[in-house]
Design an enzyme around this catalytic site. Structure first.
Site, mmCIF file in Angstrom:
data_model
loop_
_atom_site.group_PDB
_atom_site.id
_atom_site.type_symbol
_atom_site.label_atom_id
_atom_site.label_comp_id
_atom_site.label_asym_id
_atom_site.label_seq_id
_atom_site.Cartn_x
_atom_site.Cartn_y
_atom_site.Cartn_z
ATOM 1 N N ASP A 1 16.927 -12.900 18.401
ATOM 2 C CA ASP A 1 16.524 -12.208 19.624
ATOM 3 C C ASP A 1 16.905 -13.103 20.800
ATOM 4 O O ASP A 1 17.367 -14.225 20.612
ATOM 5 C CB ASP A 1 15.029 -11.846 19.595
ATOM 6 C CG ASP A 1 14.129 -13.070 19.624
ATOM 7 O OD1 ASP A 1 14.629 -14.204 19.733
ATOM 8 O OD2 ASP A 1 12.900 -12.890 19.543
ATOM 9 N N ASP B 1 13.051 -4.852 12.578
ATOM 10 C CA ASP B 1 12.491 -6.162 12.241
ATOM 11 C C ASP B 1 11.008 -6.072 12.508
ATOM 12 O O ASP B 1 10.583 -5.324 13.396
ATOM 13 C CB ASP B 1 13.069 -7.265 13.140
ATOM 14 C CG ASP B 1 12.401 -7.291 14.502
ATOM 15 O OD1 ASP B 1 12.791 -6.472 15.357
ATOM 16 O OD2 ASP B 1 11.469 -8.072 14.718
ATOM 17 N N CYS C 1 8.987 -7.359 -8.296
ATOM 18 C CA CYS C 1 8.967 -8.699 -7.703
ATOM 19 C C CYS C 1 8.318 -9.704 -8.660
ATOM 20 O O CYS C 1 7.653 -9.333 -9.625
ATOM 21 C CB CYS C 1 8.253 -8.694 -6.350
ATOM 22 S SG CYS C 1 6.450 -8.831 -6.452
ATOM 23 N N CYS D 1 4.530 -9.231 -9.173
ATOM 24 C CA CYS D 1 4.146 -8.082 -9.996
ATOM 25 C C CYS D 1 4.592 -8.238 -11.451
ATOM 26 O O CYS D 1 3.945 -7.734 -12.362
ATOM 27 C CB CYS D 1 4.705 -6.790 -9.396
ATOM 28 S SG CYS D 1 3.919 -6.374 -7.831
ATOM 29 N N HIS E 1 5.782 -10.210 -2.616
ATOM 30 C CA HIS E 1 5.562 -8.795 -2.936
ATOM 31 C C HIS E 1 5.820 -7.891 -1.734
ATOM 32 O O HIS E 1 6.555 -6.910 -1.840
ATOM 33 C CB HIS E 1 4.149 -8.541 -3.467
ATOM 34 C CG HIS E 1 3.891 -7.073 -3.549
ATOM 35 N ND1 HIS E 1 4.396 -6.280 -4.556
ATOM 36 C CD2 HIS E 1 3.280 -6.213 -2.678
ATOM 37 C CE1 HIS E 1 4.104 -5.009 -4.319
ATOM 38 N NE2 HIS E 1 3.423 -4.949 -3.183
HETATM 39 ZN ZN LIG Z 1 5.554 -6.723 -6.215
#
Ligand SMILES: [Zn+2]
Length: 350
Positions: A60, A234, A274, A277, A303
């Site tokens: 930015d 973003d 992920c 998980c 996650h």
């Molecule tokens: Zn996850």
């Protein structure tokens, strides 16, 4: 784009970001120029090498943070003088300096320097800032280096339809590589944001350049904005809320500090691939947050970033196979539910 304010997406390594499917990240000119300074990063080989991220980076222009300083800044037609939030020292940003700093950082996409105004301010003030933003847009383009950096212009104009339309036309008339929509997600209502995006979409019509909605990143907002032609986002939200124990799932927001998760052997989201998980239970995460263990930050952030980027992939394919409306409805329904209060002691976010 996950946000890496201080040359790091908080709690994640570049390897974590790649595994999460990040294609591009954002760095903040304001923060990096105050510490460790753009000159130091340039001496150390540029921002990619400094943080060991070899994918694209968008920086930015520093405008948003400078204008968030309220009492600590003074604006004139040439630029902004402001006081550092770190040590009270005085600094100055102009369109030319903002472009120089971004060239030193070596980002792939640089943003024009703009003036943000609270959309609740009087119309004359918003109009003045918009006009100044247009003049600064031309100066930003004139100051672009020969580094091959892409430069995006920023549309301002608050939530006033006529000003927004005028600003979209003025920015689109300049030879920018992409068009950003600034000055939203700063306190206006969801309806005002949607109405403003609609005006911009209409004004840009069939302009082929990528459109970037700055600072917006909640699951429901993605759908509103994509339906109105936005390509790029973003937001610090997925990473910031992760550090407080809030995770995003197909069932909506869950608060891992809620007592119900202490005995829950299942993953955060059974459909998520992920690291958190695949390997860990909600009960383990709930324990880490209660014990204030550092791993809680990393796993919850891994996650949320993975889940958010996967949502964007699903959103893109839903546009192709015609299931956008169904997916939109499912996400609105899931995220309507409140995550519920945390049932342990207040936790300080880092
Ligand atoms: Zn996850």
């Amino acid at each position: 784009m996950p946000v890496g304010t201080q040359a790091t997406v908080k709690a994640l390594t570049p390897g974590d970001l790649s595994a999460a499917g990040a294609q591009m990240i954002l760095g903040n000119t304001y923060h990096l120029n105050l510490r460790p300074t753009a000159e130091r990063i340039a001496r150390l080989g540029g921002l990619h090498r400094f943080m060991a991220w070899d994918g694209p980076i968008l920086t930015d222009s520093g405008g948003f943070q400078v204008f968030s300083l309220a009492d600590l800044r003074r604006v004139d037609d040439d630029g902004v003088t402001f006081t550092s939030h770190l040590d009270g020292s005085t600094h100055r940003l102009t369109p030319e300096r903002a472009m120089e700093v971004q060239a030193l950082l070596g980002s792939d996409i640089a943003m024009a320097f703009d003036q943000l105004v609270d959309p609740g301010r009087p119309r004359s003030e918003i109009a003045d800032a918009m006009e100044r933003t247009h003049r600064w847009a031309e100066r930003s383009l004139a100051a672009r280096g020969r580094s091959g950096q892409a430069v995006f212009g920023i549309i301002q104009g608050g939530v006033d339809p006529r000003l927004r339309r005028a600003s979209a036309a003025a920015i689109a008339a300049l030879p920018f590589d992409g068009i950003a929509i600034g000055g939203l997600s700063v306190g206006e209502s969801k309806a005002e944001m949607a109405a403003t995006l609609e005006i911009v979409a209409e004004a840009l019509s069939d302009d082929p350049r990528p459109r970037y909605l700055m600072g917006v990143g909640s699951p429901v907002d993605f759908f509103t904005a994509v339906a109105l032609g936005v390509d790029l986002f973003d937001c610090v939200l997925p990473t910031r809320v992760a550090r407080t124990g809030q995770v995003w799932t197909a069932a909506g927001r869950l608060n891992l500090r809620n007592a119900a998760f202490q005995d829950d052997p299942g993953p955060i989201d059974p459909a998520c691939a992920c690291e958190a998980c695949r390997n860990h239970s909600r009960a383990y995460l709930a324990h880490l947050f209660r014990s204030r263990e550092l791993l809680a930050y990393r796993l919850a952030t891994v996650h949320n970033v993975t889940w958010t980027l996967e949502l964007m992939r699903r959103l893109r394919s839903s546009l192709l196979d015609g299931s956008f409306a169904d997916l939109h409805e499912a996400i609105v329904e899931a995220f309507r539910r409140d995550p519920g209060p945390a049932e342990d002691a207040p936790y300080d976010s880092v």
